[in-house]
Design a protein around this motif. Structure first.
Motif, mmCIF file in Angstrom:
data_model
loop_
_atom_site.group_PDB
_atom_site.id
_atom_site.type_symbol
_atom_site.label_atom_id
_atom_site.label_comp_id
_atom_site.label_asym_id
_atom_site.label_seq_id
_atom_site.Cartn_x
_atom_site.Cartn_y
_atom_site.Cartn_z
ATOM 1 N N TYR A 115 0.861 -1.176 0.000
ATOM 2 C CA TYR A 115 0.000 0.000 0.000
ATOM 3 C C TYR A 115 0.896 1.223 0.000
ATOM 4 O O TYR A 115 1.793 1.335 0.835
ATOM 5 N N PRO A 147 2.030 5.086 0.693
ATOM 6 C CA PRO A 147 1.832 5.879 1.917
ATOM 7 C C PRO A 147 0.816 7.005 1.774
ATOM 8 O O PRO A 147 0.241 7.448 2.767
ATOM 9 N N ASP A 148 0.575 7.486 0.552
ATOM 10 C CA ASP A 148 -0.332 8.616 0.358
ATOM 11 C C ASP A 148 -1.779 8.155 0.320
ATOM 12 O O ASP A 148 -2.147 7.288 -0.474
ATOM 13 N N LYS A 149 -2.580 8.740 1.204
ATOM 14 C CA LYS A 149 -4.004 8.404 1.276
ATOM 15 C C LYS A 149 -4.826 9.510 0.630
ATOM 16 O O LYS A 149 -4.475 10.681 0.690
ATOM 17 N N ARG A 153 -8.264 5.848 1.253
ATOM 18 C CA ARG A 153 -7.640 4.694 0.590
ATOM 19 C C ARG A 153 -6.260 5.117 0.102
ATOM 20 O O ARG A 153 -6.028 6.281 -0.220
ATOM 21 N N SER A 154 -5.371 4.137 -0.005
ATOM 22 C CA SER A 154 -4.050 4.407 -0.573
ATOM 23 C C SER A 154 -4.193 4.784 -2.041
ATOM 24 O O SER A 154 -4.957 4.148 -2.776
ATOM 25 N N ILE A 195 -1.284 1.049 -5.067
ATOM 26 C CA ILE A 195 -1.112 -0.293 -4.496
ATOM 27 C C ILE A 195 -0.356 -1.178 -5.494
ATOM 28 O O ILE A 195 -0.334 -0.907 -6.690
#
Length: 184
Positions: free
Chosen positions: A87, A89-91, A110-111, A114
């Protein structure tokens, strides 16, 4: 054949799916029925637990949303025994809904990126990196085969605010244009 969608509160939606192989009985018909059911229900994805099967299978066709999300152009895939390997790191927060939770949409993190491995509809191994809304859709469907729902990401306060709507779904007090299966 159109299959009923299992709705919030049904125990199958909380089971971790079992892996399947090419010898899974009735796979071709199941696969075809999942596509047909997803399209009939106006979904962009459908996971096997949503039709009552606790197995690691989901289908996605994001192409109807490609005007708004270019990464979805031609994004039509089958995912068997999927495993998200990484995943990013940026959401990103965006609104999500679910055929199993009709009438409710909520902002979910959400990431953005992925990395996933899976078997395609021919049981051939695949691995790819997905970004943006494609990654979001896959994470949503992947959660289904892990026994999770998008409402699990909501704050306790937000969950309390929609508790009445969720309870109404469990007893069938909801309108859908598709058949549903209520919890027993």
């Amino acid at each position: 054949m159109l299959l009923p969608i299992y709705v919030y509160g049904h125990p199958v939606l909380r089971k971790v799916g079992a892996e399947i192989g090419p010898d899974y009985e009735g796979f071709e018909e199941l696969h075809k029925n999942m596509w047909e059911t997803m399209y009939h229900s106006d979904g962009v994805g459908l996971a096997a637990p949503q039709i009552g099967l606790a197995i690691r299978l989901f289908v996605i066709d994001g192409s109807p949303m490609a005007d708004e999300f270019p990464e979805l152009e031609g994004f039509k895939k089958t995912f068997i025994n999927a495993e998200i390997l990484e995943y990013g790191p940026d959401k990103e927060w965006d609104s999500e809904g679910c055929l199993s939770i009709p009438g409710i949409r909520e902002e979910v993190p959400r990431s953005h990126r992925i990395r996933i491995k899976y078997l395609d509809e021919n049981f051939q191994p695949q691995e790819e990196v997905l970004e943006g809304f494609a990654a979001r859709i896959v994470q949503h469907e992947y959660d289904h085969i892990e026994g999770k729902l998008f409402v699990d990401y909501l704050s306790p306060l937000r969950k309390r605010l929609i508790k009445g709507k969720l309870n109404a779904i469990t007893v069938g007090k909801v309108h859908t244009d598709y058949r549903i299966r209520l919890p027993k």
